[in-house]
Structures are given as C-alpha cells and as structure tokens.
Design a protein around this motif. Structure first.
Motif, PDB file in Angstrom:
ATOM      1  N   ARG A   1       1.434  -3.105   4.556  1.00 30.54           N
ATOM      2  CA  ARG A   1       1.706  -1.702   4.877  1.00 30.54           C
ATOM      3  C   ARG A   1       2.880  -1.711   5.856  1.00 30.54           C
ATOM      4  O   ARG A   1       2.921  -2.514   6.776  1.00 30.54           O
TER       5      ARG A   1
ATOM      6  N   LYS B   1      -2.346  -4.999  -8.152  1.00 32.48           N
ATOM      7  CA  LYS B   1      -2.899  -3.734  -7.635  1.00 32.48           C
ATOM      8  C   LYS B   1      -4.422  -3.771  -7.511  1.00 32.48           C
ATOM      9  O   LYS B   1      -4.991  -3.067  -6.690  1.00 32.48           O
TER      10      LYS B   1
ATOM     11  N   GLU C   1       1.596   2.220  -3.515  1.00 31.26           N
ATOM     12  CA  GLU C   1       0.448   2.646  -4.308  1.00 31.26           C
ATOM     13  C   GLU C   1      -0.047   4.041  -3.949  1.00 31.26           C
ATOM     14  O   GLU C   1      -0.523   4.763  -4.808  1.00 31.26           O
ATOM     15  N   VAL C   2       0.045   4.419  -2.677  1.00 29.72           N
ATOM     16  CA  VAL C   2      -0.464   5.733  -2.278  1.00 29.72           C
ATOM     17  C   VAL C   2       0.645   6.753  -2.026  1.00 29.72           C
ATOM     18  O   VAL C   2       0.373   7.887  -1.665  1.00 29.72           O
ATOM     19  N   GLY C   3       1.897   6.344  -2.219  1.00 28.83           N
ATOM     20  CA  GLY C   3       3.016   7.265  -2.038  1.00 28.83           C
ATOM     21  C   GLY C   3       3.284   7.616  -0.584  1.00 28.83           C
ATOM     22  O   GLY C   3       3.714   8.720  -0.281  1.00 28.83           O
ATOM     23  N   MET C   4       3.080   6.663   0.314  1.00 25.93           N
ATOM     24  CA  MET C   4       3.284   6.893   1.746  1.00 25.93           C
ATOM     25  C   MET C   4       4.673   6.374   2.142  1.00 25.93           C
ATOM     26  O   MET C   4       4.995   5.213   1.887  1.00 25.93           O
TER      27      MET C   4
ATOM     28  N   ILE D   1       0.824  -1.215   0.000  1.00 24.02           N
ATOM     29  CA  ILE D   1       0.000   0.000   0.000  1.00 24.02           C
ATOM     30  C   ILE D   1       0.859   1.267   0.000  1.00 24.02           C
ATOM     31  O   ILE D   1       0.486   2.271  -0.609  1.00 24.02           O
ATOM     32  N   ASN D   2       2.018   1.233   0.652  1.00 24.07           N
ATOM     33  CA  ASN D   2       2.916   2.401   0.661  1.00 24.07           C
ATOM     34  C   ASN D   2       3.287   2.812  -0.757  1.00 24.07           C
ATOM     35  O   ASN D   2       3.335   3.999  -1.080  1.00 24.07           O
TER      36      ASN D   2
END
Length: 192
Positions: free
Chosen positions: A89, A81, A49-52, A46-47
C-alpha cells in the motif's frame, strides 16, 4: 600531466558536478510489527485493487503503480490478486515550502577596486545581499509492506526528496520509489 590523466580528471569533475546538482533522496524505515521471515513469491498492490490514489496527481499515481508492479515482477515476484504473500500500500505527503536565499548584487568583484576603497564595495557594509524567496515541495513517498496472513506490517519505508520544478516531479518520485523497492528487496535477501 599526460592527456589521459587530464581527460580522466575532467570526466570525474563533470560526474561530480552532475551528482551534486541532483537532490538527495533519503529513506527511513518505520513501523516494523513483525520481522521479515521468508522471501516472497507473490504480491498485490492494494491501491490498484480498491482504486485508492496515493498522490494528488492522477498521472504520477498511475506511474507509481506501474513502476512498483514492473520493478517487483522484474525481481521474479508474481502479481496475485487472490492469495498474495505480500500486500503493498502506498501514499504520499506533498508539502509545499519556501526558503530564503541571499543573492549578492555587488557589480564589482571582491578583488581589484577594493584596493583603493575597501569600504565602498564591501557587501556587508553596503547591505547588498538581497533575500530571494524560492518555493519547493517536500515529497514523501510512503510504502507499507504488509504480511496478509498475520495482518501486520513488515515495514513502512518513507522516501523523502525535494522537488523544485513540477516538470521533474514524476521523475524524482519514481527514483524515490526505486530506492524504496531496492531497500525492501535488500532486507528480504538479508533474511535468507
């Protein structure tokens, strides 16, 4: 002792010394909301994919993303995806710390000159132990494994290690990530 036995003993001592110089990595399992029910075939980080970002260093963060993906793909999982069976995460806790160590500045060994005057060179009597402060960083790599269908945590794994040199930080973080992946994959295989 024959020469072969001495060589084996020497290799063992060198190996033991190398292991003792490495800092330990401890893994803690937390937050199990639901049990692992099946082997997983696909995953998403998830990091990514959302740029976290999970680490203060952009380089280490990118290395962890790549490392997680490559390690899971090497186990046969596919990066998906759209409909992953497993969501990953990660984050970190990078805590700078200090510790005091005591260094003996006695120029004379504890044998020899002490025979004549045992109080003169006694390190406890002369208070020659000087405290030295060293800095290090306690790094926690925290990885959540989430079941997206039930939207619950399968487990949170936290890997903890000490970093005393910034040059070796990424290497230790990646070793910690490896141990976390190995732990999770072992738990998945154990349920089969």
């Amino acid at each position: 002792m024959n020469r072969l036995h001495i060589n084996h003993l020497f290799i063992f001592l060198v190996f033991a010394l190398a292991l003792s110089s490495c800092s330990a990595i401890e893994i803690f399992e937390e937050n199990n909301e639901i049990p692992i029910k099946r082997p997983y075939k696909s995953f998403v980080i998830i990091n990514q994919e959302v740029g976290m970002r999970g680490f203060s260093s952009e380089l280490i963060d990118e290395q962890v993303q790549i490392h997680l993906q490559e390690a899971l793909e090497a186990q046969g999982l596919v990066y998906d995806k759209t409909e992953p069976e497993l969501v990953i995460r990660y984050t970190s806790n990078e805590d700078p710390r200090k510790r005091e160590t005591y260094q003996n500045n006695n120029p004379y060994p504890y044998w020899g000159y002490r025979v004549w005057d045992p109080w003169m060179y006694n390190p406890y009597f002369n208070n020659q132990n000087n405290p030295k402060t060293s800095t290090y960083e306690l790094v926690q790599v925290i990885v959540d494994f989430i079941d997206p269908k039930e939207d619950k945590l399968l487990m949170t794994l936290t890997g903890v290690t000490e970093v005393s040199n910034q040059k070796t930080k990424s290497k230790k973080v990646l070793k910690t990530t490896d141990k976390i992946i190995d732990y999770f994959l072992y738990e998945v295989k154990d349920t089969q």
